[in-house]
Design a protein around this motif. Structure first.
Motif, PDB file in Angstrom:
ATOM      1  N   ASP A 102       0.533  -7.482   9.457  1.00  0.00           N
ATOM      2  CA  ASP A 102       1.807  -6.793   9.734  1.00  0.00           C
ATOM      3  C   ASP A 102       1.827  -5.363   9.167  1.00  0.00           C
ATOM      4  OD1 ASP A 102       3.071  -8.814  11.182  1.00  0.00           O
ATOM      5  OD2 ASP A 102       3.879  -9.771   9.380  1.00  0.00           O
ATOM      6  N   GLY A 103       1.441  -5.238   7.891  1.00  0.00           N
ATOM      7  CA  GLY A 103       1.541  -3.922   7.234  1.00  0.00           C
ATOM      8  C   GLY A 103       0.562  -2.921   7.831  1.00  0.00           C
ATOM      9  N   VAL A 104      -0.704  -3.337   7.966  1.00  0.00           N
ATOM     10  CA  VAL A 104      -1.703  -2.407   8.509  1.00  0.00           C
ATOM     11  C   VAL A 104      -1.415  -2.153   9.994  1.00  0.00           C
ATOM     12  CG1 VAL A 104      -4.174  -1.969   8.821  1.00  0.00           C
ATOM     13  CG2 VAL A 104      -3.379  -3.117   6.769  1.00  0.00           C
ATOM     14  N   GLY A 105      -0.850  -3.167  10.669  1.00  0.00           N
ATOM     15  CA  GLY A 105      -0.430  -2.966  12.063  1.00  0.00           C
ATOM     16  C   GLY A 105       0.613  -1.866  12.155  1.00  0.00           C
ATOM     17  N   PHE A 106       1.542  -1.842  11.211  1.00  0.00           N
ATOM     18  CA  PHE A 106       2.542  -0.773  11.199  1.00  0.00           C
ATOM     19  C   PHE A 106       1.853   0.583  10.984  1.00  0.00           C
ATOM     20  CE2 PHE A 106       5.260   2.263   9.164  1.00  0.00           C
ATOM     21  CZ  PHE A 106       6.346   2.260  10.018  1.00  0.00           C
ATOM     22  N   VAL A 107       0.932   0.625  10.025  1.00  0.00           N
ATOM     23  CA  VAL A 107       0.227   1.887   9.737  1.00  0.00           C
ATOM     24  C   VAL A 107      -0.480   2.390  11.007  1.00  0.00           C
ATOM     25  CG1 VAL A 107      -1.767   2.840   8.474  1.00  0.00           C
ATOM     26  CG2 VAL A 107      -0.038   1.513   7.251  1.00  0.00           C
ATOM     27  N   SER A 239       7.817  -1.769  19.012  1.00  0.00           N
ATOM     28  CA  SER A 239       6.792  -2.397  19.852  1.00  0.00           C
ATOM     29  C   SER A 239       5.373  -2.020  19.412  1.00  0.00           C
ATOM     30  CB  SER A 239       7.008  -2.057  21.328  1.00  0.00           C
ATOM     31  OG  SER A 239       6.914  -0.671  21.533  1.00  0.00           O
ATOM     32  N   GLY A 240       5.220  -0.845  18.809  1.00  0.00           N
ATOM     33  CA  GLY A 240       3.889  -0.432  18.344  1.00  0.00           C
ATOM     34  C   GLY A 240       3.401  -1.327  17.212  1.00  0.00           C
ATOM     35  N   MET A 241       4.311  -1.665  16.284  1.00  0.00           N
ATOM     36  CA  MET A 241       3.937  -2.557  15.174  1.00  0.00           C
ATOM     37  C   MET A 241       3.554  -3.937  15.711  1.00  0.00           C
ATOM     38  SD  MET A 241       6.240  -3.632  11.905  1.00  0.00           S
ATOM     39  CE  MET A 241       5.793  -5.019  10.873  1.00  0.00           C
ATOM     40  N   LEU A 242       4.365  -4.408  16.678  1.00  0.00           N
ATOM     41  CA  LEU A 242       4.092  -5.719  17.283  1.00  0.00           C
ATOM     42  C   LEU A 242       2.725  -5.721  17.960  1.00  0.00           C
ATOM     43  CD1 LEU A 242       5.250  -8.503  18.018  1.00  0.00           C
ATOM     44  CD2 LEU A 242       6.295  -7.457  20.027  1.00  0.00           C
TER      45      LEU A 242
END
Ligand SMILES: NC(=O)c1ccc[n+]([C@@H]2O[C@H](COP(=O)([O-])OP(=O)(O)OC[C@H]3O[C@@H](n4cnc5c(N)ncnc54)[C@H](OP(=O)(O)O)[C@@H]3O)[C@@H](O)[C@H]2O)c1
Length: 279
Positions: A102-107, A239-242
């Motif tokens: 989740d966290g690195v996906g947000f980054v 949607s970008g984080m997802l």
């Protein structure tokens, strides 16, 4: 041989992960299938045993199992240990490995727009489960964090967790303030706006150089993001984080590079069909 993946949680009907992952398998000609299963908390242990017995290669974990599943796993990656939560499990040599994307996906979802993290200032609104993963990942990128939460104790706990990892963070009240003037990245992680409700404070005074993100996916443009856009800021929805938490889960399971564009298009196609989502 066909590989099997899944997402478990409850409720699960809203999960778009099967579309995203199955489109990815199709794009690369991979013999695999991704399903979603509704799993009640009282059946979590049985469900994990069942997935292992049925030969699943891995699965995603969503609410409310991200923390309780930890006691059912054999090992955690540093990302999962830091976040204290697991959203991805991989079966490796019979071992259940818990990971968190989740966290690195947000980054990954903001890196093109932010153009560098180190030494920049991020303000996070909220200190819940999603905020924790995001905050720790941004601190790892050497951003300076200011965390504002309705319940201040939770923001202080998150600040302490970041400081234990060697990051720089402070906390404050969930309210407008001087912080609005010097922020490079503003991330809205509370559930306010999920049902179309207005945001409790204005962003007047924010620099138009700020990148503003609301991690809510649906509605696409929350009232908070509308306000940020009116102040001239660049905005991104959730949607970008997802997408990137899915991309990173894919890469954790299968190695190599996930077909990001195929996964993005599948996600967008599904989101367009949902009630509040407009182009
Ligand atoms: N894009 C993605 O991939 C993605 C991933 C995960 C989550 N999300 C979204 O992120 C949001 C939060 O999820 P979560 O799992 O972090 O939930 P959570 O752990 O329950 O945390 C909720 C947060 O919202 C705050 N909050 C709730 N109602 C509020 C109100 N009326 N005024 C001010 N603050 C309020 C809470 O503050 P208190 O501590 O004071 O209660 C807490 O900080 C949800 O909208 C979810 O859909 C998106």
């Amino acid at each position: 041989m066909e590989k099997h993946y899944a997402v478990i949680g409850t409720p699960i009907d809203h999960s778009l992960s099967p579309w995203m992952h199955n489109a990815g398998y199709k794009a690369l000609g991979i013999d695999a299938e991704y399903q979603r299963f509704n799993v009640e908390p009282s059946h979590l242990a049985e469900a994990v045993e069942g997935l292992c017995s049925l030969g699943f290669s891995g699965w995603n974990v969503t609410l409310p199992h991200k923390e309780p599943i930890i006691s059912l796993l054999d090992a955690l990656t540093p990302e999962a240990r830091r976040a204290g939560a697991v959203n991805t499990v991989k079966i490796l040599d019979g071992q259940r490995i818990g990971h968190n994307t989740d966290g690195v996906g947000f980054v990954r979802s903001v890196q093109d727009d932010l153009k560098g993290f180190k030494g920049k200032k991020a303000v996070l609104l909220g200190a819940g489960g999603a905020a924790k993963g995001i905050a720790l990942a941004l601190a790892e990128q050497e951003m300076e964090l200011h965390i504002l939460n309705r319940t201040p104790e939770k923001a202080s706990e998150l600040v302490q967790a970041i400081q234990r990892e060697g990051g720089i963070a402070t906390s404050g009240l969930f309210a407008p303030g001087k912080w609005l003037e010097g922020v490079d990245l503003l991330v809205q992680t509370t559930s306010v706006g999920l049902h179309g409700e207005s945001f409790p404070f204005s962003l007047k005074g924010i620099s138009d150089q700020t990148l503003v993100v609301d991690i809510i996916v649906n509605p696409r443009e929350t009232v908070f993001l509308q306000e940020a856009r009116k102040q001239g800021c660049r905005t991104l929805d959730g949607s970008g984080m997802l997408l990137f938490q899915g991309v990173l889960a894919w890469e954790f399971w299968l190695g190599g590079q996930a077909p990001v564009e195929a996964m993005r298009q599948a996600l967008k196609g599904q989101l367009m069909q949902r009630m509040f989502y407009k182009g």
